[in-house]
Design a protein around this motif. Structure first.
Motif, mmCIF file in Angstrom:
data_model
loop_
_atom_site.group_PDB
_atom_site.id
_atom_site.type_symbol
_atom_site.label_atom_id
_atom_site.label_comp_id
_atom_site.label_asym_id
_atom_site.label_seq_id
_atom_site.Cartn_x
_atom_site.Cartn_y
_atom_site.Cartn_z
ATOM 1 N N ASN A 3 0.827 -1.203 0.000
ATOM 2 C CA ASN A 3 0.000 0.000 0.000
ATOM 3 C C ASN A 3 0.866 1.260 0.000
ATOM 4 O OD1 ASN A 3 -2.395 1.416 -0.040
ATOM 5 N ND2 ASN A 3 -2.528 1.510 2.190
ATOM 6 N N TYR A 4 1.965 1.229 0.766
ATOM 7 C CA TYR A 4 2.893 2.365 0.805
ATOM 8 C C TYR A 4 3.504 2.612 -0.574
ATOM 9 C CZ TYR A 4 7.019 5.133 1.875
ATOM 10 O OH TYR A 4 7.984 6.105 1.868
ATOM 11 N N ILE A 5 3.892 1.545 -1.259
ATOM 12 C CA ILE A 5 4.484 1.671 -2.593
ATOM 13 C C ILE A 5 3.462 2.231 -3.580
ATOM 14 C CG2 ILE A 5 5.407 0.359 -4.549
ATOM 15 C CD1 ILE A 5 6.743 -1.484 -2.468
ATOM 16 N N LEU A 6 2.244 1.705 -3.521
ATOM 17 C CA LEU A 6 1.207 2.162 -4.445
ATOM 18 C C LEU A 6 0.802 3.609 -4.205
ATOM 19 C CD1 LEU A 6 -1.073 -1.001 -4.551
ATOM 20 C CD2 LEU A 6 0.599 -0.262 -6.254
ATOM 21 N N GLN A 7 0.951 4.090 -2.984
ATOM 22 C CA GLN A 7 0.597 5.463 -2.650
ATOM 23 C C GLN A 7 1.741 6.450 -2.883
ATOM 24 O OE1 GLN A 7 -2.426 6.501 -1.775
ATOM 25 N NE2 GLN A 7 -3.241 4.431 -1.875
ATOM 26 N N SER A 8 2.953 5.952 -3.105
ATOM 27 C CA SER A 8 4.103 6.851 -3.224
ATOM 28 C C SER A 8 4.048 7.648 -4.528
ATOM 29 C CB SER A 8 5.410 6.065 -3.153
ATOM 30 O OG SER A 8 5.626 5.374 -4.354
ATOM 31 N N PRO A 9 4.514 8.891 -4.492
ATOM 32 C CA PRO A 9 4.553 9.698 -5.715
ATOM 33 C C PRO A 9 5.449 9.085 -6.791
ATOM 34 C CG PRO A 9 4.902 11.084 -3.790
ATOM 35 C CD PRO A 9 4.920 9.667 -3.326
ATOM 36 N N PHE A 11 5.922 5.938 -7.528
ATOM 37 C CA PHE A 11 5.168 4.903 -8.238
ATOM 38 C C PHE A 11 4.229 5.533 -9.262
ATOM 39 C CE2 PHE A 11 1.478 2.103 -8.703
ATOM 40 C CZ PHE A 11 2.106 0.966 -9.194
ATOM 41 N N LYS A 12 3.564 6.590 -8.880
ATOM 42 C CA LYS A 12 2.653 7.283 -9.798
ATOM 43 C C LYS A 12 3.421 7.886 -10.978
ATOM 44 C CE LYS A 12 -0.562 8.160 -6.095
ATOM 45 N NZ LYS A 12 -1.117 9.108 -5.155
ATOM 46 N N PHE A 13 4.585 8.481 -10.693
ATOM 47 C CA PHE A 13 5.407 9.030 -11.774
ATOM 48 C C PHE A 13 5.891 7.935 -12.710
ATOM 49 C CE2 PHE A 13 6.514 12.591 -8.676
ATOM 50 C CZ PHE A 13 5.593 13.471 -9.237
ATOM 51 N N LEU A 14 6.244 6.779 -12.172
ATOM 52 C CA LEU A 14 6.695 5.669 -13.013
ATOM 53 C C LEU A 14 5.562 5.149 -13.894
ATOM 54 C CD1 LEU A 14 9.074 3.730 -10.609
ATOM 55 C CD2 LEU A 14 9.703 4.924 -12.714
ATOM 56 N N CYS A 15 4.359 5.083 -13.361
ATOM 57 C CA CYS A 15 3.208 4.655 -14.163
ATOM 58 C C CYS A 15 2.945 5.625 -15.316
ATOM 59 C CB CYS A 15 1.963 4.523 -13.285
ATOM 60 S SG CYS A 15 2.021 3.129 -12.155
ATOM 61 N N ILE A 16 2.979 6.909 -15.016
ATOM 62 C CA ILE A 16 2.793 7.927 -16.059
ATOM 63 C C ILE A 16 3.918 7.829 -17.086
ATOM 64 C CG2 ILE A 16 2.763 10.414 -16.507
ATOM 65 C CD1 ILE A 16 1.427 10.691 -13.699
ATOM 66 N N SER A 17 5.145 7.627 -16.612
ATOM 67 C CA SER A 17 6.299 7.511 -17.503
ATOM 68 C C SER A 17 6.172 6.309 -18.420
ATOM 69 C CB SER A 17 7.591 7.395 -16.696
ATOM 70 O OG SER A 17 7.764 8.525 -15.892
ATOM 71 N N CYS A 18 5.680 5.194 -17.892
ATOM 72 C CA CYS A 18 5.484 3.998 -18.729
ATOM 73 C C CYS A 18 4.560 4.299 -19.900
ATOM 74 C CB CYS A 18 4.932 2.848 -17.896
ATOM 75 S SG CYS A 18 6.136 2.081 -16.818
ATOM 76 N N SER A 90 15.312 4.849 -19.401
ATOM 77 C CA SER A 90 14.462 6.028 -19.217
ATOM 78 C C SER A 90 13.730 5.970 -17.885
ATOM 79 C CB SER A 90 13.449 6.129 -20.360
ATOM 80 O OG SER A 90 14.118 6.249 -21.587
ATOM 81 N N LEU A 91 13.244 4.794 -17.519
ATOM 82 C CA LEU A 91 12.572 4.648 -16.220
ATOM 83 C C LEU A 91 13.552 4.829 -15.066
ATOM 84 C CD1 LEU A 91 10.138 1.695 -16.972
ATOM 85 C CD2 LEU A 91 9.612 4.142 -16.827
ATOM 86 N N ILE A 92 14.775 4.355 -15.245
ATOM 87 C CA ILE A 92 15.805 4.590 -14.225
ATOM 88 C C ILE A 92 16.104 6.080 -14.118
ATOM 89 C CG2 ILE A 92 18.259 4.226 -13.693
ATOM 90 C CD1 ILE A 92 17.885 1.351 -14.729
ATOM 91 N N GLY A 93 16.063 6.791 -15.240
ATOM 92 C CA GLY A 93 16.235 8.241 -15.220
ATOM 93 C C GLY A 93 15.167 8.932 -14.393
ATOM 94 N N VAL A 94 13.939 8.427 -14.432
ATOM 95 C CA VAL A 94 12.859 8.976 -13.604
ATOM 96 C C VAL A 94 13.185 8.777 -12.126
ATOM 97 C CG1 VAL A 94 10.419 8.720 -12.965
ATOM 98 C CG2 VAL A 94 11.084 8.686 -15.364
#
Length: 135
Positions: A3-9, A11-18, A90-94
């Motif tokens: 839950n902590y991982i899913l709520q972290s900013p 994680f959200k940035f990585l999803c948008i980046s994907c 690119s994801l590592i860059g995020v």
């Protein structure tokens, strides 16, 4: 923990980046001339398994050819899998941008701005979609 991982900013940035880095991934044009050079070298390296020859260096270093040969050995030879190295970089860059902007400024607004600038940069988006040496 999950839950902590899913709520972290992050994680959200990585999803948008994907999404930004991956769409439209299907039928994206191959625009770099080096693709022909290193994919054929990666195919040959996958066939010979001789990772320590100078033939696969091409003056850029062997990392792209080595990872390409490993990816071909594990998965089929396809544009999606051959591009997975640049997509991952690119994801590592995020993650790196998020980590250092958060540590350096300790301000969530500046961190968010940094990430948005990174994931919408035309060079980052282009390099995440094109398997070439520049990343």
């Amino acid at each position: 923990m999950l839950n902590y991982i899913l709520q972290s900013p992050l994680f959200k940035f990585l999803c948008i980046s994907c999404l930004i880095f991956g769409l439209p991934f299907i039928y994206f044009p191959l625009t770099d001339g080096d693709i022909v050079n290193w994919t054929s070298a990666a195919s040959e390296l996958n066939a010979t398994k001789n990772f320590l020859t100078g033939a696969n260096d091409q003056g850029h270093g062997p990392l792209m050819v080595w990872t390409g040969a490993i990816i071909i050995a594990i998965f089929k030879k396809s544009f999606f899998w051959l591009n997975s190295f640049n997509y991952l970089m690119s994801l590592i860059g995020v993650v790196v941008t998020y980590f250092f902007s958060k540590k350096f400024w300790n301000n969530s607004h500046i961190t968010t701005t940094s990430i948005i600038l990174f994931i919408t940069s035309i060079s980052v988006v282009y390099l995440s979609r094109t398997p070439m040496y520049d990343w």
